[in-house]
Design an enzyme around this catalytic site. Structure first.
Site, PDB file in Angstrom:
ATOM      1  N   ASP A 170       0.822  -1.212   0.000  1.00  0.00           N
ATOM      2  CA  ASP A 170       0.000   0.000   0.000  1.00  0.00           C
ATOM      3  C   ASP A 170       0.861   1.269   0.000  1.00  0.00           C
ATOM      4  O   ASP A 170       1.981   1.265   0.499  1.00  0.00           O
ATOM      5  CB  ASP A 170      -0.905  -0.028   1.238  1.00  0.00           C
ATOM      6  CG  ASP A 170      -2.108   0.882   1.086  1.00  0.00           C
ATOM      7  OD1 ASP A 170      -2.322   1.411  -0.020  1.00  0.00           O
ATOM      8  OD2 ASP A 170      -2.830   1.052   2.082  1.00  0.00           O
ATOM      9  N   GLY A 171       0.283   2.336  -0.534  1.00  0.00           N
ATOM     10  CA  GLY A 171       0.945   3.643  -0.481  1.00  0.00           C
ATOM     11  C   GLY A 171       1.617   4.043  -1.788  1.00  0.00           C
ATOM     12  O   GLY A 171       2.323   5.066  -1.841  1.00  0.00           O
ATOM     13  N   ARG A 202       0.194   7.485  -2.973  1.00  0.00           N
ATOM     14  CA  ARG A 202       0.694   8.621  -2.185  1.00  0.00           C
ATOM     15  C   ARG A 202       2.165   8.882  -2.473  1.00  0.00           C
ATOM     16  O   ARG A 202       2.604  10.029  -2.541  1.00  0.00           O
ATOM     17  CB  ARG A 202       0.462   8.356  -0.685  1.00  0.00           C
ATOM     18  CG  ARG A 202      -0.956   8.667  -0.262  1.00  0.00           C
ATOM     19  CD  ARG A 202      -1.308   8.032   1.042  1.00  0.00           C
ATOM     20  NE  ARG A 202      -1.587   6.609   0.884  1.00  0.00           N
ATOM     21  CZ  ARG A 202      -1.730   5.753   1.879  1.00  0.00           C
ATOM     22  NH1 ARG A 202      -1.602   6.163   3.120  1.00  0.00           N
ATOM     23  NH2 ARG A 202      -2.015   4.497   1.639  1.00  0.00           N
ATOM     24  N   HIS A 217       2.941   2.595  -8.832  1.00  0.00           N
ATOM     25  CA  HIS A 217       2.803   1.138  -8.951  1.00  0.00           C
ATOM     26  C   HIS A 217       4.074   0.527  -9.566  1.00  0.00           C
ATOM     27  O   HIS A 217       4.508  -0.546  -9.151  1.00  0.00           O
ATOM     28  CB  HIS A 217       1.571   0.779  -9.791  1.00  0.00           C
ATOM     29  CG  HIS A 217       0.279   1.221  -9.151  1.00  0.00           C
ATOM     30  ND1 HIS A 217       0.005   1.018  -7.824  1.00  0.00           N
ATOM     31  CD2 HIS A 217      -0.809   1.864  -9.656  1.00  0.00           C
ATOM     32  CE1 HIS A 217      -1.194   1.512  -7.530  1.00  0.00           C
ATOM     33  NE2 HIS A 217      -1.704   2.035  -8.626  1.00  0.00           N
ATOM     34  N   SER A 241      -6.905  -6.319  -5.963  1.00  0.00           N
ATOM     35  CA  SER A 241      -7.996  -6.953  -5.213  1.00  0.00           C
ATOM     36  C   SER A 241      -9.252  -7.042  -6.076  1.00  0.00           C
ATOM     37  O   SER A 241      -9.362  -6.372  -7.114  1.00  0.00           O
ATOM     38  CB  SER A 241      -8.300  -6.147  -3.949  1.00  0.00           C
ATOM     39  OG  SER A 241      -9.010  -4.977  -4.286  1.00  0.00           O
ATOM     40  N   THR A 242     -10.216  -7.824  -5.599  1.00  0.00           N
ATOM     41  CA  THR A 242     -11.496  -7.935  -6.321  1.00  0.00           C
ATOM     42  C   THR A 242     -12.204  -6.574  -6.357  1.00  0.00           C
ATOM     43  O   THR A 242     -13.074  -6.356  -7.192  1.00  0.00           O
ATOM     44  CB  THR A 242     -12.410  -8.992  -5.643  1.00  0.00           C
ATOM     45  OG1 THR A 242     -12.368  -8.785  -4.217  1.00  0.00           O
ATOM     46  CG2 THR A 242     -11.963 -10.402  -5.932  1.00  0.00           C
ATOM     47  N   GLU A 243     -11.808  -5.668  -5.455  1.00  0.00           N
ATOM     48  CA  GLU A 243     -12.429  -4.327  -5.402  1.00  0.00           C
ATOM     49  C   GLU A 243     -11.683  -3.310  -6.283  1.00  0.00           C
ATOM     50  O   GLU A 243     -12.213  -2.235  -6.570  1.00  0.00           O
ATOM     51  CB  GLU A 243     -12.456  -3.806  -3.960  1.00  0.00           C
ATOM     52  CG  GLU A 243     -13.410  -4.543  -3.024  1.00  0.00           C
ATOM     53  CD  GLU A 243     -12.897  -5.919  -2.587  1.00  0.00           C
ATOM     54  OE1 GLU A 243     -11.671  -6.078  -2.399  1.00  0.00           O
ATOM     55  OE2 GLU A 243     -13.714  -6.856  -2.459  1.00  0.00           O
ATOM     56  N   ASN A 244     -10.449  -3.640  -6.678  1.00  0.00           N
ATOM     57  CA  ASN A 244      -9.651  -2.649  -7.423  1.00  0.00           C
ATOM     58  C   ASN A 244     -10.189  -2.352  -8.827  1.00  0.00           C
ATOM     59  O   ASN A 244      -9.794  -1.374  -9.461  1.00  0.00           O
ATOM     60  CB  ASN A 244      -8.172  -3.079  -7.516  1.00  0.00           C
ATOM     61  CG  ASN A 244      -7.401  -2.894  -6.229  1.00  0.00           C
ATOM     62  OD1 ASN A 244      -6.423  -3.588  -5.979  1.00  0.00           O
ATOM     63  ND2 ASN A 244      -7.832  -1.960  -5.391  1.00  0.00           N
ATOM     64  N   ARG A 292     -11.410   1.238  -9.528  1.00  0.00           N
ATOM     65  CA  ARG A 292     -10.509   2.387  -9.722  1.00  0.00           C
ATOM     66  C   ARG A 292     -10.709   2.950 -11.136  1.00  0.00           C
ATOM     67  O   ARG A 292     -11.258   2.267 -12.006  1.00  0.00           O
ATOM     68  CB  ARG A 292      -9.065   1.948  -9.529  1.00  0.00           C
ATOM     69  CG  ARG A 292      -8.818   1.560  -8.101  1.00  0.00           C
ATOM     70  CD  ARG A 292      -7.356   1.429  -7.783  1.00  0.00           C
ATOM     71  NE  ARG A 292      -7.225   1.223  -6.344  1.00  0.00           N
ATOM     72  CZ  ARG A 292      -6.170   1.525  -5.628  1.00  0.00           C
ATOM     73  NH1 ARG A 292      -5.097   2.021  -6.207  1.00  0.00           N
ATOM     74  NH2 ARG A 292      -6.140   1.324  -4.331  1.00  0.00           N
ATOM     75  N   SER A 344      -8.293  -5.286   4.590  1.00  0.00           N
ATOM     76  CA  SER A 344      -8.814  -5.064   3.233  1.00  0.00           C
ATOM     77  C   SER A 344      -9.019  -6.358   2.448  1.00  0.00           C
ATOM     78  O   SER A 344      -8.589  -6.479   1.299  1.00  0.00           O
ATOM     79  CB  SER A 344      -7.887  -4.117   2.452  1.00  0.00           C
ATOM     80  OG  SER A 344      -7.780  -2.887   3.108  1.00  0.00           O
TER      81      SER A 344
HETATM   82  C1  FPP Z   1      -2.195  -0.083  -3.228  1.00  0.00           C
HETATM   83  O1  FPP Z   1      -1.645   1.215  -3.197  1.00  0.00           O
HETATM   84  C2  FPP Z   1      -1.563  -0.826  -4.294  1.00  0.00           C
HETATM   85  C3  FPP Z   1      -2.205  -1.450  -5.307  1.00  0.00           C
HETATM   86  C4  FPP Z   1      -3.676  -1.439  -5.433  1.00  0.00           C
HETATM   87  C5  FPP Z   1      -1.476  -2.129  -6.367  1.00  0.00           C
HETATM   88  C6  FPP Z   1      -0.232  -2.864  -5.940  1.00  0.00           C
HETATM   89  C7  FPP Z   1       0.512  -3.218  -7.158  1.00  0.00           C
HETATM   90  C8  FPP Z   1       1.857  -3.121  -7.296  1.00  0.00           C
HETATM   91  C9  FPP Z   1       2.795  -2.778  -6.239  1.00  0.00           C
HETATM   92  C10 FPP Z   1       2.500  -3.338  -8.596  1.00  0.00           C
HETATM   93  C11 FPP Z   1       2.095  -4.496  -9.349  1.00  0.00           C
HETATM   94  C12 FPP Z   1       2.509  -5.757  -8.743  1.00  0.00           C
HETATM   95  C13 FPP Z   1       3.258  -6.654  -9.357  1.00  0.00           C
HETATM   96  C14 FPP Z   1       3.416  -8.008  -8.744  1.00  0.00           C
HETATM   97  C15 FPP Z   1       3.933  -6.362 -10.619  1.00  0.00           C
HETATM   98  P1  FPP Z   1      -2.576   2.443  -3.552  1.00  0.00           P
HETATM   99  O2  FPP Z   1      -2.586   2.651  -5.021  1.00  0.00           O
HETATM  100  O3  FPP Z   1      -3.916   2.240  -2.949  1.00  0.00           O
HETATM  101  O4  FPP Z   1      -1.828   3.631  -2.842  1.00  0.00           O
HETATM  102  P2  FPP Z   1      -2.502   4.873  -2.133  1.00  0.00           P
HETATM  103  O5  FPP Z   1      -3.323   4.325  -0.995  1.00  0.00           O
HETATM  104  O6  FPP Z   1      -1.319   5.664  -1.671  1.00  0.00           O
HETATM  105  O7  FPP Z   1      -3.323   5.584  -3.137  1.00  0.00           O
END
Ligand code: FPP
Length: 246
Positions: A26-27, A30, A43, A71-74, A77, A202
């Site tokens: 996560d993060g 940000r 990402h 996630s199933t919720e993503n 976005r 989550s």
């Molecule tokens: C959550 O941070 C992160 C995700 C929903 C995606 C995680 C994916 C990766 C790290 C890259 C892809 C993975 C691989 C294995 C190639 P957020 O976007 O919710 O961050 P925020 O809360 O700061 O907005």
């Protein structure tokens, strides 16, 4: 809530390494916003962090990592972000050899593949096939994964097996249900890490979290270093895991 005390000169006990670590990456958003970059750059940086952390964990003897990638919720976005994440995952899987050179990683994807594009499905099959005979750490990439959905799927399998007579009601134990989860081939989850300051699961590894230890950190995932992982493991090694006993 965060444990930032200096652990001067502490070293990791090689006899008490968490066998399986779950990571909520996560993060990323940000991290990118702070730098005036698009979320997709966060990402991308998060994917680089995962490679570093997998290498480090492989070196110190962690047997498996499950990383929450989508996630199933993503799906809710913005389409642009979903597309960028899918493209990033595609590249990661398709270039598994270059991405993990020297790590000997066994890559598996867990989650419901049904709604994924054929291109991603093929890349998953390629990465899994390419790494299946490796002998290092198992990296489960959780993609279109949801803990509740996983439990529902396992329940449906148990019902089907009951109906076809291959199990009786008495056979349906906790161990049996564990054998129907996506994580059936890897050790129990010992430690779940969530960086970026959020204090929730989550929908991640709900079944497996039953006796896991937790480590929350306020660092955004792209900045999470080997030193931060070492801190998490040192804290884990100080915990008194009672598994319900006194
Ligand atoms: C959550 O941070 C992160 C995700 C929903 C995606 C995680 C994916 C990766 C790290 C890259 C892809 C993975 C691989 C294995 C190639 P957020 O976007 O919710 O961050 P925020 O809360 O700061 O907005």
């Amino acid at each position: 809530m965060f444990f930032k005390k200096k652990q001067a000169n502490a070293t990791i006990d090689p006899n008490n390494i968490p066998a399986h670590i779950g990571i909520i990456m996560d993060g990323n958003g940000r991290w990118a916003a702070k730098r005036g970059l698009p979320r997709s750059a966060g990402h991308r940086a998060g994917a680089e962090t995962l490679k570093r952390i997998v290498k480090y964990c492989n070196k110190i003897g962690v047997k498996s990592i499950t990383a929450y990638a989508f996630s199933t919720e993503n799906w809710n976005r913005p389409q642009k972000e979903v597309d960028a994440l899918m493209e990033l995952l595609y590249t990661y899987l398709q270039q598994v050899e270059e991405q993990f050179a020297g790590t000997n990683v066994i890559l598996k994807v867990i989650g419901d593949r049904t709604p994924l594009s054929d291109k991603i499905k093929d890349a998953i099959l390629y990465a899994e096939e390419y790494t299946k005979d490796n002998t290092g750490i198992v990296l489960n990439v959780a993609l279109n994964y949801g803990g509740r959905a996983e439990i529902v799927e396992a329940t449906k399998l148990a019902v089907a097996n009951f109906k076809n007579g291959s199990v009786t009601e008495e056979d349906i134990t906790e161990d049996y249900m564990s054998s129907l989860m996506y994580t059936k081939d890897v050790p129990e989850v010992d430690l779940i890490i969530r960086p970026s300051g959020e204090l929730r699961l989550s929908n991640f590894l709900l079944w497996q979290a039953a006796y896991a230890e937790f480590w929350f950190d306020d660092i955004n995932w792209p900045d999470f270093s080997e030193k931060d992982m070492e801190r998490a493991i040192l804290a884990y090694q100080k915990r008194n895991r009672r598994f319900g006993k006194v």
